[in-house]
Write an enzyme that holds these catalytic residues in place. Structure first.
Site, short mmCIF file in Angstrom:
data_model
loop_
_atom_site.label_atom_id
_atom_site.label_comp_id
_atom_site.label_asym_id
_atom_site.label_seq_id
_atom_site.Cartn_x
_atom_site.Cartn_y
_atom_site.Cartn_z
N LYS A 150 3.34 -0.16 2.94
CA LYS A 150 2.11 0.22 3.66
C LYS A 150 1.90 1.72 3.72
O LYS A 150 0.80 2.20 3.48
CB LYS A 150 2.19 -0.25 5.12
CG LYS A 150 2.09 -1.69 5.34
CD LYS A 150 2.07 -1.99 6.83
CE LYS A 150 3.36 -1.67 7.55
NZ LYS A 150 4.52 -2.48 7.17
N THR A 151 2.96 2.45 4.11
CA THR A 151 2.79 3.88 4.32
C THR A 151 2.40 4.56 3.01
O THR A 151 1.44 5.34 2.95
CB THR A 151 4.08 4.50 4.88
OG1 THR A 151 4.38 3.85 6.10
CG2 THR A 151 3.93 5.98 5.13
N GLU A 195 -3.05 2.51 8.39
CA GLU A 195 -1.89 1.66 8.08
C GLU A 195 -1.75 0.67 9.23
O GLU A 195 -1.52 1.06 10.37
CB GLU A 195 -0.63 2.53 7.97
CG GLU A 195 0.61 1.69 7.83
CD GLU A 195 1.90 2.50 7.77
OE1 GLU A 195 1.85 3.72 7.48
OE2 GLU A 195 2.95 1.90 8.02
#
Ligand code: EPU
Length: 787
Positions: A150-151, A195
């Site tokens: 995600k990041t 995010e």
């Protein structure tokens, strides 16, 4: 405008949650207006966390007066304070008194004093994700969600949208050097890239325009009952996405859930993908691949972040950016420039000999992917240190962890980083280490003390190694220590060359006859006088302490080891013996016993007593060692040494000041060699004196692990006799014991520690003082740091 109040404490049953949580009434849309269009006083509980600090930054940029509390300040809170955050390093209700609204992190316990006070006073209370979701209402929201990546993907998305001239705002969960900060509000743009955090069910709060779904699998089982409960939360997010859902078609769970959406666009390697990656070539620190949209070939993309998983992530970004009408070549220009977020395959040190990489991976799938990427780099060996994150994950995914390290040559597992959890009985880092062993891995060790992990790994290093630190806690600090020490170690290695030896954190218990002692930060074996001289110069320039150590026979190293450089002159120049008439010149590393036998071979006598000394020439000089009534300097003619600047000198015996068991010159200088004078003698006579010495040792001294005599002999009585008379033979502290054979020897019966030996020495000294008025002085040299 007044906000709705906290409704009640309910369980998050809808998410299949096993944990109680605070819930608010439907917060939208008034919270959106409150946060994004008005200015207020807001307090954040747990502001130092990576997500919370980003929110604090956003709220400050939005014009609010922001205060925050946490257990301790961090570099992030320092940065935010410079921007206007009022920070308190304790959770005190009075600090949040004037706040109109309170936002709290999921890591904050229900009994936090600020939460309790806010509940009592009826102050509005929101979760972090609820606040971010509300702010999103002011923009066109894009949520990046999934278990892994995600990041990186959020950062890549914000970066690509920036490159496309869309001036996106962003909110991601880690420091992103290429974006400047972990969160930023850009009033010029329409989009807000967020995010999404699936760990606590708050994904349900988001109503984005677009969503990118990366992957869905079992994770966070401390919160979710099972995969079905996780999928339910994702399904709700997908349902609430008004525009396009971009999804990874190669992940079965994701594809099953997302393909039902009315505007679903897939990406991946599958032939069915709308946006498809082909001709993928993985390189050491990146990749290249081509992208097709249906039948149309869009062109080639180059990534400078490694691993196939990042090709996948980039395909998601390309799909989204293309759907937002950013031209393909602008997208690929941005992607080529994209650098990692912190702790995402972050290179901490690189040389021809070593590569040190840190990664945030903490789930078995992430670990496997990161290890796969590291392996593909093609270094000789892969050494991995892993800090498990959360007791709950360690417990529920234990089996999967067991097989996640197959592709790494050596693994060191440390203890669990608890995050906000309380320990689970029977669950520790050992649980995972055992599981990896059970799975068949042969090189696994468990190091419960995190602060020692860099030592274990550093000491096992071999040229050609790639070292990986993995985990979401603080294990990267261990890799950083190793990286800093490697910079020095490599300079030392350049000095001693191929023939010399440099080792990090070498246990000195391997190099002392007592078999105790912590590690040497840098263990260096030069083979020539020139190399030794250069080492002295480097240590002076780098302000590194330098300690010369011979055979460790008269040395007690404390358990914390020796900081700085420990030089062990061995081999090469240091083990040369030269004969010239009645003179024998021996290097500092030559054993005294060898000097005695070299003399014998040349029919020279007078050095037989040296047979009984276990040390080398350097050490014998330093302490003017003696036996059989003789002592070193009675036979010394000249000493060659290096001064504190590395310059060589030769001094004759009459220029040297020497005492009983003490030679001050070598307290600040370093012995290179000594020339001894002997006398011609009959072989039979020499042999008889050698036998006498051997016999004396055999009958009066222990064979066990010891440092020879511990105390100098006081004038009034030999120390051994005194200890004997005081009845202290066989007295002990732990595994350190006074020898039964000779009262001036302390022997190590097993795994004795330096602390135990020092305690025993103290006991003997105080009894000798009290009972006989004798002040015993140690002969053995005591060095290093306590643990
Ligand atoms: N003694 C006892 N009880 C004991 C030990 C010794 O009564 O438990 C008596 C002996 O019977 C003797 C006297 O004490 O009458 C001296 O003992 P020893 O002859 O063993 O000599 P030392 O002074 O204890 C010195 C060196 C040793 C060296 C021997 C042999 C010192 C501090 N020690 O020991 O060196 O090996 O002579 O020549 O000078 C060393 O320095 O590390 C070392 C072992």
């Amino acid at each position: 405008m007044p906000l709705m109040k906290l409704a009640s404490e309910t369980t998050a049953a809808s998410a299949g949650s096993t944990r109680k949580e605070f819930r608010t009434c439907e917060p939208l849309p008034s919270l959106a207006r409150f946060l994004a269009n008005e200015n207020h006083r807001i307090h954040l509980v747990g502001v130092a966390g990576s997500g919370m600090s980003g929110l604090a930054g956003l709220l400050i940029e939005l014009g609010h007066v922001v205060s925050g509390s946490d257990k301790a300040a961090t570099t992030e809170t320092d940065r935010l304070q410079r921007l206007g955050l009022r920070f308190c390093d304790q959770h005190r209700p009075e600090h949040a008194d004037t706040a109109e609204l309170i936002v709290f992190s999921s890591a904050i316990k229900d009994n936090n004093p600020i939460l309790l006070a806010a509940r009592d006073s009826g102050k509005p209370l929101f979760r972090r994700a609820e606040a971010v979701a509300a702010i999103m209402q002011a923009k066109r929201g894009i949520v990046i969600a999934g278990m892994h990546g995600k990041t990186t993907t959020s950062a890549m998305t914000a970066h690509a949208l920036r490159g496309g001239g869309l001036h996106p705002s962003h909110y991601v969960g880690a420091e992103i050097p290429i974006l400047g900060t972990n969160a930023h509000w850009d009033p010029r743009g329409e989009y807000f890239v967020v995010e999404g955090d699936e760990s606590d069910g708050t994904l349900r709060s988001f109503h984005p325009e677009h969503a990118v779904i990366l992957n869905i699998e079992e994770e966070h089982l401390d919160f979710y009952a099972d995969l079905a409960a996780i999928e339910k939360v994702f399904a709700q997010l997908i349902d609430q996405t008004s525009g396009t859902v971009l999804y990874n078609i190669d992940d079965a769970n994701t594809a099953r859930l997302c393909s039902k959406h009315k505007r679903a666009v897939s990406y991946g390697f599958s032939e069915q993908a709308h946006y498809r990656g082909v001709e993928v070539e993985l390189r050491h620190f990146g990749s290249s691949f081509s992208v097709c949209r249906r039948a149309e070939k869009l062109g080639q993309a180059i990534l400078n972040v490694p691993g196939e998983h990042n090709v996948h992530n980039a395909l998601g970004v390309i799909a989204l950016a293309s759907e937002l009408s950013i031209p393909f070549d602008r997208i690929t220009t941005s992607l080529r420039k994209f650098e990692h977020a912190r702790r995402r395959f972050e290179i901490k040190y690189a040389s021809d000999r070593f590569l040190l990489v840190d990664d945030y991976a903490h789930h078995p799938t992430e670990i496997r992917a990161t290890i796969g990427t590291a392996k593909s780099i093609g270094r000789r060996r892969l050494v991995t240190m892993f800090q498990p994150h959360r007791f709950s994950r360690t417990k529920t995914l234990c089996r999967e962890f067991g097989s996640a390290f197959d592709d790494t040559n050596r693994v060191v597992i440390t203890d669990v980083y608890p995050a906000s959890e309380t320990p689970i009985s029977g669950i520790s880092g050992r649980t995972i280490a055992d599981e990896i062993t059970r799975h068949g891995h042969r090189d696994v060790s468990y190091q419960p003390r995190l602060e020692w992990v860099h030592r274990d790994v550093g000491n096992m290093l071999e040229s050609g190694d790639l070292v990986l630190s993995l985990g979401a806690g603080n294990i990267h600090e261990q890799l950083e220590i190793l990286a800093a020490d490697l910079v020095i170690a490599e300079k030392l290695k350049a000095i001693v060359g191929e023939e010399g030896e440099v080792r990090l954190y070498e246990p000195l218990s391997k190099h002392t006859t007592l078999r105790v002692g912590g590690p040497a930060q840098f263990w260096v074996e030069p083979r020539s006088e020139e190399a030794f001289a250069e080492l002295i110069g480097l240590c002076r320039d780098e302000h590194l302490p330098l300690f010369a150590m011979g055979r460790g026979s008269n040395l007690l190293v404390r358990d914390g080891g020796i900081r700085g450089v420990v030089v062990h002159p061995r081999g090469g120049d240091f083990e040369k013996i030269e004969l010239d008439g009645c003179e024998i010149t021996a290097g500092a590393g030559v054993k005294l016993r060898q000097v005695a036998y070299a003399a014998r071979a040349a029919s020279l006598g007078g050095l037989e007593w040296m047979e009984g000394i276990p040390g080398a020439v350097g050490g014998a000089l330093r302490m003017n060692a003696g036996a059989m009534g003789a002592q070193t300097f009675e036979n010394v003619k000249r000493v060659r040494y290096l001064d504190a600047d590395g310059n060589p000198h030769v001094k004759k015996r009459d220029e040297l000041e020497v005492f009983y068991r003490r030679f001050p010159l070598l307290e600040t200088n370093f012995a290179i060699s000594a020339t001894f004078r002997a006398q011609p003698a009959e072989r039979a006579e020499i042999d008889s004196r050698l036998r006498e010495s051997q016999e004396k040792r055999r009958t009066t001294q222990p064979i066990a692990k010891s440092a020879g005599c511990i105390f100098k002999n006081p004038e009034s009585i030999p120390a051994g006799k005194l200890v004997d008379e005081l009845g202290l033979k066989n007295s002990r502290v732990g595994n350190a014991r006074v020898s039964q054979v000779h009262g001036n020897f302390i022997v190590n019966d097993g795994d004795a520690t330096a602390a135990e030996i020092l305690q025993l020495i103290d006991n003997i000294k105080s009894i000798a003082r009290k009972k006989r008025g004798v002040e015993l002085e140690t002969e053995v040299e005591i060095v290093g740091e306590s643990e």
